[in-house]
Design a protein around this motif. Structure first.
Motif, PDB file in Angstrom:
ATOM      1  N   TYR A  16     -16.052  -5.339  16.016  1.00  0.00           N
ATOM      2  CA  TYR A  16     -15.877  -5.969  14.820  1.00  0.00           C
ATOM      3  C   TYR A  16     -14.569  -6.335  14.407  1.00  0.00           C
ATOM      4  N   GLN A  17     -13.500  -6.023  15.594  1.00  0.00           N
ATOM      5  CA  GLN A  17     -12.146  -6.526  15.651  1.00  0.00           C
ATOM      6  C   GLN A  17     -11.236  -6.133  14.320  1.00  0.00           C
ATOM      7  N   LEU A  18     -11.634  -4.711  14.043  1.00  0.00           N
ATOM      8  CA  LEU A  18     -10.821  -4.391  12.913  1.00  0.00           C
ATOM      9  C   LEU A  18      -9.233  -4.201  13.163  1.00  0.00           C
ATOM     10  N   THR A  19      -8.524  -4.393  12.062  1.00  0.00           N
ATOM     11  CA  THR A  19      -7.117  -4.067  11.935  1.00  0.00           C
ATOM     12  C   THR A  19      -6.682  -3.393  10.686  1.00  0.00           C
ATOM     13  N   LEU A  41     -14.486   6.640  10.985  1.00  0.00           N
ATOM     14  CA  LEU A  41     -13.671   5.653  10.743  1.00  0.00           C
ATOM     15  C   LEU A  41     -12.342   5.970  10.555  1.00  0.00           C
ATOM     16  N   GLU A  42     -12.170   7.121   9.966  1.00  0.00           N
ATOM     17  CA  GLU A  42     -10.653   7.779   9.677  1.00  0.00           C
ATOM     18  C   GLU A  42     -10.167   8.150  11.069  1.00  0.00           C
ATOM     19  N   ASN A  43     -11.067   8.598  11.717  1.00  0.00           N
ATOM     20  CA  ASN A  43     -10.217   9.150  12.998  1.00  0.00           C
ATOM     21  C   ASN A  43     -10.018   7.826  14.038  1.00  0.00           C
ATOM     22  N   LEU A  44     -10.123   6.937  13.675  1.00  0.00           N
ATOM     23  CA  LEU A  44      -9.716   5.757  14.524  1.00  0.00           C
ATOM     24  C   LEU A  44      -8.445   5.527  14.694  1.00  0.00           C
ATOM     25  N   PRO A  45      -7.911   4.969  15.949  1.00  0.00           N
ATOM     26  CA  PRO A  45      -6.587   4.719  16.308  1.00  0.00           C
ATOM     27  C   PRO A  45      -5.904   3.965  15.161  1.00  0.00           C
ATOM     28  N   LEU A  46      -4.460   4.205  14.879  1.00  0.00           N
ATOM     29  CA  LEU A  46      -4.007   3.650  13.802  1.00  0.00           C
ATOM     30  C   LEU A  46      -4.030   2.100  13.534  1.00  0.00           C
ATOM     31  N   ALA A  47      -4.058   1.261  14.939  1.00  0.00           N
ATOM     32  CA  ALA A  47      -3.928   0.036  15.089  1.00  0.00           C
ATOM     33  C   ALA A  47      -5.488  -0.610  14.792  1.00  0.00           C
ATOM     34  N   LYS A  48      -6.313   0.104  14.698  1.00  0.00           N
ATOM     35  CA  LYS A  48      -7.739  -0.027  14.679  1.00  0.00           C
ATOM     36  C   LYS A  48      -8.421   0.468  13.333  1.00  0.00           C
ATOM     37  N   ARG A  49      -7.627   0.954  12.774  1.00  0.00           N
ATOM     38  CA  ARG A  49      -8.346   1.837  11.260  1.00  0.00           C
ATOM     39  C   ARG A  49      -8.142   0.871  10.348  1.00  0.00           C
ATOM     40  N   PRO A  50      -9.227   0.362   9.568  1.00  0.00           N
ATOM     41  CA  PRO A  50      -9.092  -0.420   8.488  1.00  0.00           C
ATOM     42  C   PRO A  50      -8.913   0.209   7.031  1.00  0.00           C
ATOM     43  N   LYS A  51      -8.693  -0.557   6.134  1.00  0.00           N
ATOM     44  CA  LYS A  51      -8.582  -0.055   4.675  1.00  0.00           C
ATOM     45  C   LYS A  51      -9.765   0.164   4.297  1.00  0.00           C
ATOM     46  N   ILE A  52     -10.060   1.611   3.961  1.00  0.00           N
ATOM     47  CA  ILE A  52     -11.712   1.996   3.592  1.00  0.00           C
ATOM     48  C   ILE A  52     -11.308   2.206   2.105  1.00  0.00           C
ATOM     49  N   VAL A  53     -12.722   1.396   1.649  1.00  0.00           N
ATOM     50  CA  VAL A  53     -13.224   1.787   0.188  1.00  0.00           C
ATOM     51  C   VAL A  53     -14.360   2.487   0.414  1.00  0.00           C
ATOM     52  N   ILE A  54     -14.370   3.686  -0.483  1.00  0.00           N
ATOM     53  CA  ILE A  54     -15.680   4.449  -0.590  1.00  0.00           C
ATOM     54  C   ILE A  54     -16.480   3.908  -1.979  1.00  0.00           C
ATOM     55  N   LYS A 112     -20.377  -5.916  -5.930  1.00  0.00           N
ATOM     56  CA  LYS A 112     -19.448  -5.997  -6.804  1.00  0.00           C
ATOM     57  C   LYS A 112     -18.115  -5.257  -6.426  1.00  0.00           C
ATOM     58  N   VAL A 113     -18.362  -4.278  -5.541  1.00  0.00           N
ATOM     59  CA  VAL A 113     -17.167  -3.735  -4.967  1.00  0.00           C
ATOM     60  C   VAL A 113     -16.605  -4.492  -3.926  1.00  0.00           C
ATOM     61  N   ALA A 114     -17.487  -5.029  -3.027  1.00  0.00           N
ATOM     62  CA  ALA A 114     -16.947  -5.975  -1.738  1.00  0.00           C
ATOM     63  C   ALA A 114     -16.048  -7.007  -2.447  1.00  0.00           C
ATOM     64  N   ASP A 115     -16.737  -7.844  -3.669  1.00  0.00           N
ATOM     65  CA  ASP A 115     -15.905  -8.693  -4.175  1.00  0.00           C
ATOM     66  C   ASP A 115     -14.537  -8.493  -4.666  1.00  0.00           C
ATOM     67  N   LYS A 116     -14.456  -7.264  -5.250  1.00  0.00           N
ATOM     68  CA  LYS A 116     -13.239  -6.820  -5.999  1.00  0.00           C
ATOM     69  C   LYS A 116     -12.257  -6.700  -4.967  1.00  0.00           C
ATOM     70  N   TYR A 117     -12.565  -5.898  -3.888  1.00  0.00           N
ATOM     71  CA  TYR A 117     -11.582  -5.759  -2.910  1.00  0.00           C
ATOM     72  C   TYR A 117     -11.426  -6.667  -1.802  1.00  0.00           C
ATOM     73  N   GLN A 118     -12.312  -7.965  -1.749  1.00  0.00           N
ATOM     74  CA  GLN A 118     -12.359  -8.779  -0.754  1.00  0.00           C
ATOM     75  C   GLN A 118     -12.615  -8.273   0.527  1.00  0.00           C
ATOM     76  N   ALA A 119     -13.540  -7.411   0.626  1.00  0.00           N
ATOM     77  CA  ALA A 119     -14.047  -6.770   1.807  1.00  0.00           C
ATOM     78  C   ALA A 119     -14.525  -7.587   2.719  1.00  0.00           C
ATOM     79  N   GLN A 120     -14.450  -7.497   4.117  1.00  0.00           N
ATOM     80  CA  GLN A 120     -15.006  -8.161   5.371  1.00  0.00           C
ATOM     81  C   GLN A 120     -16.474  -7.750   5.489  1.00  0.00           C
ATOM     82  N   PHE A 121     -16.507  -6.208   5.626  1.00  0.00           N
ATOM     83  CA  PHE A 121     -17.607  -5.602   5.861  1.00  0.00           C
ATOM     84  C   PHE A 121     -18.153  -4.642   4.693  1.00  0.00           C
ATOM     85  N   LEU A 122     -19.439  -4.379   4.597  1.00  0.00           N
ATOM     86  CA  LEU A 122     -19.835  -3.296   4.026  1.00  0.00           C
ATOM     87  C   LEU A 122     -20.648  -2.662   5.249  1.00  0.00           C
ATOM     88  N   PHE A 123     -20.149  -1.228   5.464  1.00  0.00           N
ATOM     89  CA  PHE A 123     -20.836  -0.526   6.513  1.00  0.00           C
ATOM     90  C   PHE A 123     -21.663   0.678   5.859  1.00  0.00           C
TER      91      PHE A 123
END
Length: 465
Positions: A16-19, A41-54, A112-123
């Motif tokens: 997914y090439q997360l940053t 997702l929270e345990n990913l290395p900092l360089a690969k950890r995305p901004k998470i919206v629950i 709606k949430v994805a549009d609000k935050y301009q999210a690339q993915f819904l997991f």
């Protein structure tokens, strides 16, 4: 297992090439699967950890719904994560088809949430067992080969893709990770309800298949991958053929008939996909259309494929058209005849059928949307179609009320009123404005006469993808 699942997840998530700049919405129900996905997702290395919206939906379907909402609110605050919550009030729950309605609520909210935050993915937290259950449910249900495709990638919005990072992981591994890492979750009490097909697959069928072959889940996922690759390839070529036979007002019948029988079938499916949407053309309708296209004795004809769409053959051309468009051209609305003891697809409105009372299961008789008739009350067979809003239904007191008024009273949106399906008998007597109001028939029910059941049901099969 404590580190193995995390390590395998870290490898899988690389695709997914997360940053740290990537925004992902995570659908969290507070069940074990979604809580583990959130933790991974929270345990990913900092360089690969995305901004998470629950994103959490409180469906108000269980006693513990409020407790689960409070838990995820506290969790998000403690972990400094953004949280969006949708509450679905009990007052808005439908009387039937609640699983399907709940799913629509969820994904509308996720969009709606994805549009609000301009999210690339819904997991979402669907895993290998979910994939196997979905595959088996579709296999048992039957249908076209395309429908055997299970849970896969699809677009949620123009900019947001739905992805399932846990699809290659088994439920047992997810639960073990949760236990070893003290992940708190809530158990959905409906998971033990054996009246649900998916639960029976989960607790009875899939475990036995795993015993037969420990690689069963991996094999299902492999089949799904192969099917998706095959369908992409055939769809690409079918699309090229569709463009070759396209004309100004539809598709060229002669050019279509020059294709091999196999490609005729696939091209027709591709046209239906483009014009109607996925799963809107039934197998029986497809076969009927192919027969019509080959029938030189019928240069012009129409076939009703849903309450709002018609297939039309007009000499050298054919295509799918809105019924309203054909009516504007002076053509009368088309009604499709129902066959005794068979279901008839009416697109987004579900399915309808009329059945001999002696040849029907008690489960169907007990359904909410049923009409019982005796032979003296109606003239068979029955027909269904998008009737005129000026058609009148008979009232108990002998008066009549137009379908237009009935639809208005039922607060049906204006955009859907012209297309709402009406059931008529062979005398063109309106019998039922499906799902809304039944006509009060002039003749009384006679238990000594042959009896029928008319049954209408919505498309509410419990599905994940």
């Amino acid at each position: 297992m404590k580190s193995q699942l995390q390590d395998e997840f870290n490898l899988a998530i690389r695709d997914y090439q997360l940053t740290p700049k990537t925004v992902v919405v995570v659908a969290v129900s507070t069940g074990v699967d979604s809580m583990v996905l959130l933790t991974l997702l929270e345990n990913l290395p900092l360089a690969k950890r995305p901004k998470i919206v629950i994103a959490h939906v409180n469906h108000k379907l269980r006693n513990q719904s409020s407790e689960e909402q409070a838990f995820i609110e506290a969790y998000a605050k403690a972990h400094q994560l953004k949280l969006e919550i949708e509450v679905w009030p009990v007052s808005k729950h439908p009387k039937t088809g609640i699983e399907n309605a709940a799913r629509k609520i969820r994904y509308t909210f996720f969009a709606k949430v994805a549009d609000k935050y301009q999210a690339q993915f819904l997991f979402t937290a669907h895993h290998a067992d979910d994939q196997a259950e979905t595959f088996l449910m579709k296999l048992v249900r039957g249908g076209s080969l395309q429908q055997l495709q299970g849970i896969g990638v699809r677009q949620l919005t123009k900019h947001t893709q739905i992805q399932r990072p846990l699809l290659n992981f088994a439920k047992t591994d997810i639960r073990e990770f949760a236990t070893d890492n003290h992940v708190k979750w809530y158990e959905d009490e409906t998971n033990t309800d054996q009246s649900l097909t998916r639960n029976r697959m989960r607790t009875e069928i899939v475990p036995k298949l795993k015993q037969e072959n420990s690689k069963f889940l991996a094999h299902v996922q492999s089949y799904e991958t192969q099917l998706q690759r095959l369908f992409r390839a055939t769809s690409q070529h079918a699309d090229e053929l569709v463009k070759q036979i396209m004309s100004k007002d539809g598709y060229q019948t002669e050019a279509f008939l020059k294709l091999s029988p196999e490609w005729q079938d696939l091209v027709l499916q591709e046209i239906a996909l483009q014009k109607l949407g996925a799963g809107k053309l039934t197998d029986s309708q497809r076969i009927e259309i192919l027969h019509l296209l080959h029938n030189q004795q019928k240069p012009t004809a129409q076939i009703q494929v849903s309450s709002q769409m018609l297939f039309s053959k007009n000499y050298a051309q054919f295509g799918f058209f809105p019924a309203s468009e054909l009516r504007e051209k002076g053509q009368a609305p088309v009604y499709s005849m129902l066959k005794l003891n068979q279901w008839h697809d009416i697109g987004e409105y579900g399915t309808v059928g009329w059945f001999d009372a002696n040849k029907i299961s008690q489960d169907l008789v007990n359904a909410d949307q049923v009409m019982k008739l005796s032979k003296n009350q109606i003239k068979t067979p029955f027909f269904v179609g998008a009737g005129s809003v000026d058609i009148k239904l008979r009232l108990k007191n002998g008066g009549h009320k137009s379908i237009r008024r009935v639809l208005m009273d039922a607060k049906v949106p204006v955009s859907k009123r012209k297309g709402w399906p009406v059931l008529k008998d062979a005398n063109q007597q309106a019998v039922w404005l499906l799902g809304i109001r039944k006509s009060w028939l002039e003749e009384p029910f006679d238990s000594q006469q042959q009896q029928y059941f008319i049954i209408w049901k919505t498309n509410n099969l419990e599905e994940l993808n």
